[in-house]
Design a protein around this motif. Structure first.
Motif, PDB file in Angstrom:
ATOM      1  N   ASP A  90       0.838  -1.203   0.000  1.00  0.00           N
ATOM      2  CA  ASP A  90       0.000   0.000   0.000  1.00  0.00           C
ATOM      3  C   ASP A  90       0.872   1.253   0.000  1.00  0.00           C
ATOM      4  N   LEU A  91       1.919   1.248   0.801  1.00  0.00           N
ATOM      5  CA  LEU A  91       2.808   2.402   0.860  1.00  0.00           C
ATOM      6  C   LEU A  91       3.571   2.560  -0.457  1.00  0.00           C
ATOM      7  N   ILE A  92       3.947   1.464  -1.065  1.00  0.00           N
ATOM      8  CA  ILE A  92       4.620   1.539  -2.365  1.00  0.00           C
ATOM      9  C   ILE A  92       3.689   2.173  -3.392  1.00  0.00           C
ATOM     10  N   ARG A  93       2.406   1.793  -3.371  1.00  0.00           N
ATOM     11  CA  ARG A  93       1.443   2.395  -4.300  1.00  0.00           C
ATOM     12  C   ARG A  93       1.305   3.898  -4.056  1.00  0.00           C
ATOM     13  N   VAL A  94       1.277   4.291  -2.796  1.00  0.00           N
ATOM     14  CA  VAL A  94       1.167   5.714  -2.451  1.00  0.00           C
ATOM     15  C   VAL A  94       2.371   6.476  -2.987  1.00  0.00           C
ATOM     16  N   LEU A  95       3.553   5.935  -2.820  1.00  0.00           N
ATOM     17  CA  LEU A  95       4.775   6.623  -3.224  1.00  0.00           C
ATOM     18  C   LEU A  95       5.082   6.478  -4.716  1.00  0.00           C
ATOM     19  N   ALA A  96       4.360   5.602  -5.409  1.00  0.00           N
ATOM     20  CA  ALA A  96       4.614   5.384  -6.830  1.00  0.00           C
ATOM     21  C   ALA A  96       4.139   6.547  -7.699  1.00  0.00           C
ATOM     22  N   ASP A  97       3.249   7.372  -7.176  1.00  0.00           N
ATOM     23  CA  ASP A  97       2.777   8.519  -7.946  1.00  0.00           C
ATOM     24  C   ASP A  97       3.898   9.561  -8.025  1.00  0.00           C
ATOM     25  N   PRO A  98       4.233  10.046  -9.222  1.00  0.00           N
ATOM     26  CA  PRO A  98       5.361  10.986  -9.365  1.00  0.00           C
ATOM     27  C   PRO A  98       5.202  12.276  -8.548  1.00  0.00           C
ATOM     28  N   LEU A  99       3.998  12.843  -8.490  1.00  0.00           N
ATOM     29  CA  LEU A  99       3.816  14.073  -7.720  1.00  0.00           C
ATOM     30  C   LEU A  99       3.964  13.806  -6.226  1.00  0.00           C
ATOM     31  N   ARG A 100       3.416  12.690  -5.751  1.00  0.00           N
ATOM     32  CA  ARG A 100       3.558  12.373  -4.325  1.00  0.00           C
ATOM     33  C   ARG A 100       5.017  12.119  -3.971  1.00  0.00           C
ATOM     34  N   LEU A 101       5.744  11.457  -4.856  1.00  0.00           N
ATOM     35  CA  LEU A 101       7.165  11.230  -4.599  1.00  0.00           C
ATOM     36  C   LEU A 101       7.926  12.553  -4.583  1.00  0.00           C
ATOM     37  N   GLN A 102       7.545  13.475  -5.459  1.00  0.00           N
ATOM     38  CA  GLN A 102       8.167  14.805  -5.457  1.00  0.00           C
ATOM     39  C   GLN A 102       7.867  15.538  -4.146  1.00  0.00           C
TER      40      GLN A 102
END
Length: 103
Positions: free
Chosen positions: A7-19
């Protein structure tokens, strides 16, 4: 078997969220700062911040009319540890040349 927080990997996989996470790793910022840094629209950014907050990746700090966001390093460290464990398991498997025989 090593368990990884998918679940956390999915959350962080979004480019804007990772930015956003990368920016918050360097300093605590309010939404206005994050809009300036990312170029994202405020409503879009707020939705991504909500997802990060609900996932336990960021926490908020009210300051007058503004809300500041801060990265929760333990959430990232936990995922990093899970991935490090997975890499170590793969390394040990490769060194032992473990493979399942076909029927």
């Amino acid at each position: 078997m090593t368990s990884v927080d998918t679940d956390l990997i999915r959350v962080l996989a979004d480019p804007l969220r990772l930015q956003i996470v990368s920016l918050l790793a360097k300093e605590t910022l309010c939404t206005t700062h994050l809009v300036e840094e990312t170029g994202a629209k405020q409503t879009n950014l707020s939705n991504h911040l909500r997802v990060l907050r609900e996932a336990g990746v960021v926490e908020t700090e009210p300051c007058g009319r503004y809300t500041y966001y801060r990265l929760r390093p333990d959430a990232i460290a936990s995922l990093a540890g899970q991935l490090a464990d997975l890499a170590e398991t793969a390394r040990a498997t490769a060194e032992a040349n473990l493979k399942r025989s076909c029927p």
